[in-house]
Design an enzyme around this catalytic site. Sequence first.
Site, PDB file in Angstrom:
ATOM      1  NE  ARG B 269      -6.560  22.940  39.881  1.00 27.33           N
ATOM      2  CZ  ARG B 269      -5.737  21.922  39.617  1.00 27.33           C
ATOM      3  NH1 ARG B 269      -5.778  20.833  40.328  1.00 27.33           N
ATOM      4  NH2 ARG B 269      -4.856  21.997  38.653  1.00 27.33           N
ATOM      5  CG  HIS B 273      -8.565  21.274  35.797  1.00 23.06           C
ATOM      6  ND1 HIS B 273      -8.377  22.638  35.861  1.00 23.06           N
ATOM      7  CD2 HIS B 273      -9.303  21.041  34.687  1.00 23.06           C
ATOM      8  CE1 HIS B 273      -8.979  23.200  34.818  1.00 23.06           C
ATOM      9  NE2 HIS B 273      -9.540  22.261  34.091  1.00 23.06           N
ATOM     10  CE1 TYR B 283      -1.777  19.081  38.817  1.00 20.88           C
ATOM     11  CE2 TYR B 283      -2.549  17.262  37.454  1.00 20.88           C
ATOM     12  CZ  TYR B 283      -2.810  18.341  38.264  1.00 20.88           C
ATOM     13  OH  TYR B 283      -4.109  18.685  38.531  1.00 20.88           O
TER      14      TYR B 283
END
Lengths: 326, 370
Positions: B269, B273, B283
């Site tokens: 990705r 998100h 992250y």
Amino acid sequence: MATMSYIQAITDALRTQLKNDDKTLVFGEDVGKNGGVFRATDGLQAEFGEDRVFDTPLAESGIIGLSTGLALQGFRPIPEIQFFGFVFEAMDQIAGQLSRTRYRTNGTVNVPVTIRSPFGGGTHTPEMHADSLEAMVASVPGLRVVTPSNPYDAKGLLISAIKNNDPVVFLENLKLYRSMKADVPEGEYEVPLDKANVVREGTDLTIIAYSAEVNESLKVAEKLEKEGKSVEVVDLRSLAPIDFETIVKSAEKTHRVLVVQEAQRLAGVASKVVSEISERAILSLDAPIGRVSAPDTIYPFGLAEDDWLPNAEDIEAKAREILEFN
Amino acid sequence: MSEVKFVDFVAKKNDLQDQAKPLQVVNGKGEIVNQEVFDKYSDEDLVKFMKLMVWERTLHQRSNALTRQGRLGFYAPTEGQEASEMGSQLAFKPSDFMLPAYRDIPQLIQHGLPIWKAFLWSRGHVLGNDYTDENVQALSPQIIIGAQYIETAGVALGIKKNKTEDTVAFTYTGDGGTSQGDFYEGINFAGAFQVPAVFFIQNNGYAISVPRRVQTAAVTLAQKGMAAGIPYVQVDGMDFLAVYETAKAAREYAAAGNGPVLIETLTFRFGPHTNAGDDPKRYRTPEEEQPWFDNDPLIRYRKLLTDKGLWSEDIENAYVDEVKEEIKDAVKKADEAPKQKISEFLENVFEVPTPEIAEQIKAFKAKEAK
Ligand SMILES: Cc1ncc(C[n+]2csc(CCOP(=O)(O)OP(=O)(O)O)c2C)c(N)n1
Ligand SMILES: [Mg+2]
């Protein structure tokens, strides 16, 4: 004292108890490095380490089952369900396992698990993110269910929930996370787990509400005061057990009662409050008890949310109806 | 007494290292690594595949912009997953039943859902889930991670019991989704009943902020098919031809009555998100991201097709403009959707309104008439 938002008060409670009790553990989906999708656990992993604050695989049933297991090993788990709409995934572990453990073991084994989860509407989330499912857990024997309406209660109630030896479901209101700030004491303090709070005194009508609807009710009370109507507002804070003493006392004082919830009419917290008052104080009432709640559909599609959620306007209309009844 | 080991668990743990390498036809440099499979496809095929990926990338870019302008609601970015999504969906027929999740909107549109309805779904409008006019064979996008997997087993069992010829059910979840009970139940039921189903795992490396390694000790996600007794495979999810060829074979296998298949596509990705505040910088590191950005499925095929004289910047730009027009029309159409009424929601709760609901319908109709 420090000024904190509702969510900062929650983070502060977690930090306080991670510090004060080395058996506490904070875990769930995205709670570690990311600090939670709302940042409720922001900085906690960096401060207390991955042993105490950690991410789990993506499985709610797993998260709660893990909590029961850890409690059996003497820990005090504080798992997070990322949104309360996902609790259905974990219902056996909550209602079939966790809540029954003490009873099942002849009262010999406590499972001090505090399940934190955000809920509530008004922030235009996708499906299954905003549902008010509190009545579902509040009708499970062996579970305590609490939900704060302000930053002070958020911290104090969460600390009490963590310290308490019963399993507690701690519901955080999504809309209040950042929309509300207040003074919050530093360090450890407790707000009792089973005590309702009279947040505003009055003599003509009692409005009983919880979570975000407390604030909607307060708006109505202020408005009606300008017309000379004195409205008392009671914040339930605990949905299981219900503090019937406080609500009955208030009903006996004002003789008129309105119960407000964001959940659908068929969902039982308001119904439970109404029945407690009916059984214990019906002869002191001057008008039928009223209810304001959402209609009995599934939580609405985002664009229609505002037409569906009970708001101050709905509360005001019902309050007037009850006040005018004779 | 000598140290005789009846069973050696340390050795067994080492055996768990799955040796399987993801299937590939065209590698990250745009080089053909499986000529035999590559030669099955004509120049027109290649252009069609390229266009599908560009279509999805453009849909992503527009959706992203529209979300920022507040003209869309919920959006889960798909950039980076074009080969995995378009390559898999293309293997299926409109009569096959699709069970998508929130990141599978592009496949759902290719499966027959008009873009304007997909936009209404994003905004939070019930018409986005009304598939009757177009007869889309699909369930609306799943929000609850994993739930679609077990429902897929049910749809496929229904197809089998109805003896519907040449039809399968297919579904998608992510790497995080493979940790849910429903995932295991889904593939296990599908195997137990030997149903015509194809299960995709789009392993894009993360479940929101949680990396794939936190989800499971299993070496691949594909290998979870083994315990369910169903064939499984891991594919390079940045390689359109590898995904398409695998999905086609899986569909054929399942449609022929051989039972279900599990496919893991390795992808990434590129963006956040969702567009609701996720920040990958919290992250992921740039060092980790860069190789994946370089591994962009569009770069790979753009190079290959350009070298073959099948593609150019001009061709791409002209096509992007076409897609943008299509999206513009869809936004306009979505804007024309009627305002939703709570009284209508109430009517949809039960086939025949209960007395309580009938009372509420009356009250809301009065309110709405004002
Ligand atoms: C039952 C359930 N739990 C948690 C969530 C919140 N959530 C939404 S997406 C997501 C991560 C999913 O990751 P993955 O399966 O890898 O799919 P991806 O988003 O990467 O496509 C989470 C935890 C949810 N929607 N449903
Ligand atoms: Mg993922």
